[in-house]
Design an enzyme around this catalytic site. Structure first.
Site, PDB file in Angstrom:
ATOM      1  N   THR A  59     -11.988  10.867  30.754  1.00 45.40           N
ATOM      2  CA  THR A  59     -11.086   9.810  30.255  1.00 45.40           C
ATOM      3  C   THR A  59     -11.151   9.721  28.729  1.00 45.40           C
ATOM      4  O   THR A  59     -10.132   9.692  28.034  1.00 45.40           O
ATOM      5  CB  THR A  59     -11.477   8.447  30.870  1.00 45.40           C
ATOM      6  OG1 THR A  59     -11.393   8.539  32.289  1.00 45.40           O
ATOM      7  CG2 THR A  59     -10.566   7.345  30.356  1.00 45.40           C
ATOM      8  N   ASP A 116       0.836  -1.211   0.000  1.00 47.60           N
ATOM      9  CA  ASP A 116       0.000   0.000   0.000  1.00 47.60           C
ATOM     10  C   ASP A 116       0.865   1.253   0.000  1.00 47.60           C
ATOM     11  O   ASP A 116       0.578   2.235  -0.683  1.00 47.60           O
ATOM     12  CB  ASP A 116      -0.955   0.007   1.187  1.00 47.60           C
ATOM     13  CG  ASP A 116      -0.238  -0.066   2.538  1.00 47.60           C
ATOM     14  OD1 ASP A 116       0.871  -0.640   2.599  1.00 47.60           O
ATOM     15  OD2 ASP A 116      -0.786   0.448   3.517  1.00 47.60           O
TER      16      ASP A 116
HETATM   17  C1  LIG Z   1       2.527  -0.271   7.664  1.00 46.87           C
HETATM   18  C2  LIG Z   1       1.330  -1.075   7.193  1.00 46.87           C
HETATM   19  C3  LIG Z   1       0.872  -2.032   8.258  1.00 46.87           C
HETATM   20  C4  LIG Z   1       0.202  -0.100   6.852  1.00 46.87           C
HETATM   21  O1  LIG Z   1      -0.946  -0.838   6.550  1.00 46.87           O
HETATM   22  P1  LIG Z   1      -2.420  -0.178   6.694  1.00 46.87           P
HETATM   23  O2  LIG Z   1      -2.313   0.920   7.689  1.00 46.87           O
HETATM   24  O3  LIG Z   1      -2.731   0.340   5.339  1.00 46.87           O
HETATM   25  O4  LIG Z   1      -3.322  -1.277   7.094  1.00 46.87           O
HETATM   26  C5  LIG Z   1       1.700  -1.853   5.896  1.00 46.87           C
HETATM   27  O5  LIG Z   1       2.256  -0.943   4.966  1.00 46.87           O
HETATM   28  C6  LIG Z   1       2.676  -2.967   6.168  1.00 46.87           C
HETATM   29  O6  LIG Z   1       2.283  -4.039   6.545  1.00 46.87           O
HETATM   30  N1  LIG Z   1       4.000  -2.693   5.959  1.00 46.87           N
HETATM   31  C7  LIG Z   1       5.025  -3.693   6.141  1.00 46.87           C
HETATM   32  C8  LIG Z   1       6.241  -3.112   6.817  1.00 46.87           C
HETATM   33  C9  LIG Z   1       6.913  -1.970   6.052  1.00 46.87           C
HETATM   34  O7  LIG Z   1       6.244  -1.287   5.240  1.00 46.87           O
HETATM   35  O8  LIG Z   1       8.135  -1.772   6.260  1.00 46.87           O
HETATM   36  K   LIG Z   2      -3.933   1.489   3.575  1.00 45.67           K
END
Ligand SMILES: CC(C)(COP(=O)(O)O)[C@@H](O)C(=O)NCCC(=O)O
Ligand SMILES: [K+]
Ligand SMILES: Nc1ncnc2c1ncn2[C@@H]1O[C@H](COP(=O)(O)OP(=O)(O)O)[C@@H](O)[C@H]1O
EC number: 2.7.1.33
Length: 248
Positions: A179, A103
């Site tokens: 909270t 992504d």
């Molecule tokens: C950082 C993330 C978890 C973001 O995923 P999302 O927030 O889109 O669900 C994803 O890009 C991921 O699994 N990255 C792997 C580790 C990295 O990018 O170094």
């Molecule tokens: K995402």
């Protein structure tokens, strides 16, 4: 303005499966977004001939999801996208590209093709990602932090007495005095601080934003940024076409 393609059988479906939600985007042959929706299950899109699949959910879930998608679109050819796939004009500067979230990579690919220039991409999803790409299409890397919901959930999971209902959160003009508000605004301050610091450290960068929490972040910080809710999908369209036709 891209003319809408008249042929209804060469549409492309890009699936962007994040850790919170799955986004489904339908493109016509000219790369124009016809539909962009969130859904846990495949939507009834028509004329899908190719599927570009991008997921960060994990191999087991991905294989089930791909099988469900292929069952729903039996005539379509499915291609899995990964950060190890690089459109000829770009460079992936991650030390281990195979570990980069697809992504993040697709957002960067879309930035390069749609919003060229030295760019800071802020993707406020389950996790908050801030990534950087140069005007020459070189991805430099970036930062990952928990997103808003994940930070709130971690406080509840990691403590014995932080408990509140979602409806107790809301607008607070002064210093939080419940909270729910203390947590809501505390985690917001964390995210806002991170983004503000990066904006200060990279004044030369144009800012592009995407992700479920991006509108909130953009408005609260009054950022002069491009918000594109289907950015990752557009990157998937570009990379998928490159992988299937060789043209960026
Ligand atoms: C950082 C993330 C978890 C973001 O995923 P999302 O927030 O889109 O669900 C994803 O890009 C991921 O699994 N990255 C792997 C580790 C990295 O990018 O170094
Ligand atoms: K995402
Ligand atoms: N309709 C929604 N469904 C889920 N999360 C939403 C929604 N609207 C805003 N959000 C916020 O967006 C975040 C998820 O954003 P999204 O970009 O879909 O994540 P991901 O790509 O990681 O699945 C959630 O943590 C939540 O704070």
């Amino acid at each position: 303005m891209v003319e809408k393609s008249v042929c209804v059988n060469n549409n492309v479906l890009v699936v962007d499966a994040g850790n919170t939600s799955i986004k489904w985007s339908l493109f016509n042959g000219d790369g124009e977004v016809l539909e962009h929706i969130q859904s846990a299950t495949p939507p009834a899109f028509e004329g899908v001939s190719s599927i570009f699949f991008a997921s960060v959910k994990g191999d087991q879930i991905d294989s089930h999801l791909c099988a469900e998608i292929q069952h729903h679109f039996p005539e379509a050819h499915l291609v899995k996208l990964a950060a190890t796939q690089v459109p000829g004009v770009m460079k992936n500067g991650y030390l281990h590209p195979e570990r980069l979230g697809v992504d993040r990579w697709l957002g960067i690919v879309a930035c390069h093709f749609l919003y060229p220039g030295n760019t800071m991409l802020i993707d406020a999803g389950t996790a908050l990602k801030i990534d950087f790409v140069t005007e020459n299409g070189v991805y430099l890397g970036g930062y990952i932090s928990p997103g808003l919901a994940m930070m709130r959930q971690s406080l509840v999971a990691g403590t014995g007495r932080i408990r509140f209902e979602d409806h107790e959160m809301g607008l607070c003009k002064g210093i939080p005095n419940t909270t729910a508000l203390a947590v809501q605004y505390g985690v917001s301050e964390m995210l806002l601080g991170m983004v503000e610091r990066q904006c200060r450290q990279h004044p030369e960068c144009r800012i592009v934003m995407t992700g479920g929490d991006a509108p909130w972040l953009k408005d609260l910080l009054g950022l002069d940024a491009i918000y594109d809710e289907s950015l990752v999908a557009k990157g998937g369209w570009y990379l998928g076409r490159y992988m299937t036709r060789g043209c960026p």
